[in-house]
Design an enzyme around this catalytic site. Sequence first.
Site, PDB file in Angstrom:
ATOM      1  N   GLN A 291     -79.893  14.411-102.224  1.00  0.00           N
ATOM      2  CA  GLN A 291     -78.789  15.305-102.013  1.00  0.00           C
ATOM      3  C   GLN A 291     -79.228  16.769-101.736  1.00  0.00           C
ATOM      4  O   GLN A 291     -80.144  17.239-102.529  1.00  0.00           O
ATOM      5  CB  GLN A 291     -77.860  15.249-103.168  1.00  0.00           C
ATOM      6  CG  GLN A 291     -76.618  16.275-102.829  1.00  0.00           C
ATOM      7  CD  GLN A 291     -75.651  15.820-101.876  1.00  0.00           C
ATOM      8  OE1 GLN A 291     -75.556  14.563-101.666  1.00  0.00           O
ATOM      9  NE2 GLN A 291     -75.118  16.523-101.118  1.00  0.00           N
TER      10      GLN A 291
ATOM     11  N   LYS B   6     -70.313   9.756-103.654  1.00  0.00           N
ATOM     12  CA  LYS B   6     -71.091   8.631-102.981  1.00  0.00           C
ATOM     13  C   LYS B   6     -71.501   7.407-103.926  1.00  0.00           C
ATOM     14  O   LYS B   6     -71.323   6.182-103.444  1.00  0.00           O
ATOM     15  CB  LYS B   6     -72.443   9.419-102.347  1.00  0.00           C
ATOM     16  CG  LYS B   6     -72.134  10.228-101.407  1.00  0.00           C
ATOM     17  CD  LYS B   6     -73.621  11.102-101.056  1.00  0.00           C
ATOM     18  CE  LYS B   6     -73.157  12.050 -99.887  1.00  0.00           C
ATOM     19  NZ  LYS B   6     -74.316  13.220 -99.563  1.00  0.00           N
TER      20      LYS B   6
ATOM     21  N   ASP C  87     -79.473   8.794 -94.462  1.00  0.00           N
ATOM     22  CA  ASP C  87     -79.273  10.085 -93.883  1.00  0.00           C
ATOM     23  C   ASP C  87     -79.470  10.285 -92.431  1.00  0.00           C
ATOM     24  O   ASP C  87     -78.775  11.250 -92.026  1.00  0.00           O
ATOM     25  CB  ASP C  87     -79.524  11.154 -94.856  1.00  0.00           C
ATOM     26  CG  ASP C  87     -78.631  12.034 -95.661  1.00  0.00           C
ATOM     27  OD1 ASP C  87     -77.397  11.784 -95.567  1.00  0.00           O
ATOM     28  OD2 ASP C  87     -79.067  12.520 -96.656  1.00  0.00           O
TER      29      ASP C  87
END
Length: 290
Positions: free
Chosen positions: A98, A54, A121
């Site tokens: 994460q 990412k 997200d």
Amino acid sequence: MPARILDGKRVAEQVTAEVRDAVARRVARGMTAPGLAVVQVGEHAASSIYVRNKRRTTETVGMRSFALDLPATVGERDLLDEIDRLGADPSVNGILVQLPLPPHIAREAVIERIDPAKDVDGFHPYNVGRLALGMPALRPCTPYGCMRLLAETGEALKGKHAVVIGRSTIVGRPMALELLLAHCTVTIAHSATRDLADVVRSGDIVVAAVGKPRFVQGDWIREGAIVIDVGINRNDEGKLVGDVDFDAARERASYITPVPGGVGPMTIATLLANTLHAAELQQREALKAL
Ligand code: NDP
């Protein structure tokens, strides 16, 4: 005739190139490049690979990448303070924490602490709620990426029966909401679903998000169905496989995503697109406040 392959790698490269061009245009107009903060807690092996990817991909499209690596022992309060700090930093347009988090940290508390305007997200209840109301803002990356792959088929989705196997908050549920938004008739199957094979056989679209290698059998797939395999599993030989028995399903489906190279690459590409979108939304809000 075997199904056509929905090449997620190719589509993800296309999405990434579109984001790169849009970032370059912004910078050329004198605006700052969007910034994405990826927070990792501890050193979960699979997470470290995702986080590295990412961060690297963020830089390749000309965005700024902010890395925050905290020890697995960090307290929940300290993590929440860091999220507040990133929320207040105008150079950070997107924040991603994460998952999974260590067991002493409540995942819900962390997700809810992220400013919904920076929640790239798309997991914050505000963004999930907007999606449920048919007013999407920042949308969960994996389901949104799946929708882009479905668009690649060129098929009209309206009126199709979509069966989503899995109801997790990060994949199954938002996937069902996306399909509903696209006017599909949606069935959500899960571990308590009876006669799963028959339910799946009634799907014009099947999305598998179960987390079990080759769980969906080829003869569960209706002739001509579109199959989206979200699963990423390692089989006994250590090879990456999806949740669908690919070779058998391919004989019946019209389109199918491979694993690897299907949904996986779309998730990161969509994250970048979300970060750009977040920067644009924040800029619009800032202008309104003038
Ligand atoms: P979860 O474990 O959170 O959810 C799995 C879902 O599958 C649950 O809703 C569960 O039902 C359901 N399920 C389990 N067993 C059965 C069964 N026998 N019959 C029917 N349903 C069943 O997984 P995630 O949603 O997080 O992930 C699913 C898969 O997708 C994993 O392989 C993961 O690695 C992959 N993934 C891939 C991503 C990508 O970018 N490609 C991103 C995120 C995930 P119940 O709710 O009843 O327990």
